[in-house]
Design a protein around this motif. Structure first.
Motif, PDB file in Angstrom:
ATOM      1  N   PRO A 130       0.835  -1.211   0.000  1.00 29.72           N
ATOM      2  CA  PRO A 130       0.000   0.000   0.000  1.00 29.72           C
ATOM      3  C   PRO A 130       0.866   1.257   0.000  1.00 29.72           C
ATOM      4  O   PRO A 130       1.965   1.269   0.562  1.00 29.72           O
ATOM      5  N   ASP A 131       0.374   2.311  -0.619  1.00 23.37           N
ATOM      6  CA  ASP A 131       1.116   3.573  -0.702  1.00 23.37           C
ATOM      7  C   ASP A 131       1.455   4.139   0.679  1.00 23.37           C
ATOM      8  O   ASP A 131       2.470   4.814   0.845  1.00 23.37           O
ATOM      9  N   ASP A 132       0.618   3.857   1.671  1.00 25.35           N
ATOM     10  CA  ASP A 132       0.872   4.397   3.006  1.00 25.35           C
ATOM     11  C   ASP A 132       1.759   3.482   3.859  1.00 25.35           C
ATOM     12  O   ASP A 132       2.006   3.756   5.019  1.00 25.35           O
ATOM     13  N   SER A 133       2.262   2.403   3.271  1.00 24.90           N
ATOM     14  CA  SER A 133       3.143   1.485   3.985  1.00 24.90           C
ATOM     15  C   SER A 133       4.504   2.145   4.203  1.00 24.90           C
ATOM     16  O   SER A 133       5.040   2.798   3.313  1.00 24.90           O
ATOM     17  N   LEU A 134       5.063   1.967   5.383  1.00 27.32           N
ATOM     18  CA  LEU A 134       6.357   2.565   5.709  1.00 27.32           C
ATOM     19  C   LEU A 134       7.421   1.496   5.960  1.00 27.32           C
ATOM     20  O   LEU A 134       8.271   1.650   6.829  1.00 27.32           O
ATOM     21  N   GLU A 135       7.367   0.420   5.205  1.00 31.29           N
ATOM     22  CA  GLU A 135       8.352  -0.651   5.347  1.00 31.29           C
ATOM     23  C   GLU A 135       9.716  -0.174   4.850  1.00 31.29           C
ATOM     24  O   GLU A 135       9.796   0.522   3.834  1.00 31.29           O
TER      25      GLU A 135
END
Length: 92
Positions: free
Chosen positions: A59-64
């Protein structure tokens, strides 16, 4: 492995796909070494397309944290040359 394609986002790829990506990376490196713009462009697009194909988009909001960063499709030979490590763009 989490891979970021600059300007596009992140994908997660499985360890079973690394060998195929490494083969494409080797072909890309060869094109860079010979300064062959047409082959370089073709191999860069093939590598990025394979990453998109085998990867699962995050997802675009993922901060991996990204374990690997790949150049955008419109990167120049010189830009990609600067990104190359001892093992190319794809470690392994």
């Amino acid at each position: 492995m989490i891979v970021r394609i600059m300007g596009e986002g992140q994908v997660e790829i499985g360890s079973s796909d690394i060998d195929v990506l490494n083969a494409l990376d080797t072909e890309l490196e060869a094109a860079i070494e010979t300064n062959d713009e047409d082959v370089f462009r073709s191999k860069l697009h093939a590598l990025l397309e394979k990453v998109r194909q085998v990867g699962r988009a995050l997802p675009d909001d993922s901060l991996e944290p990204s374990e690997l960063i790949l150049p955008p499709a419109d990167a120049s030979i010189e830009e990609v040359r600067e990104m190359l490590g001892d093992t190319g763009l794809i470690p392994g």
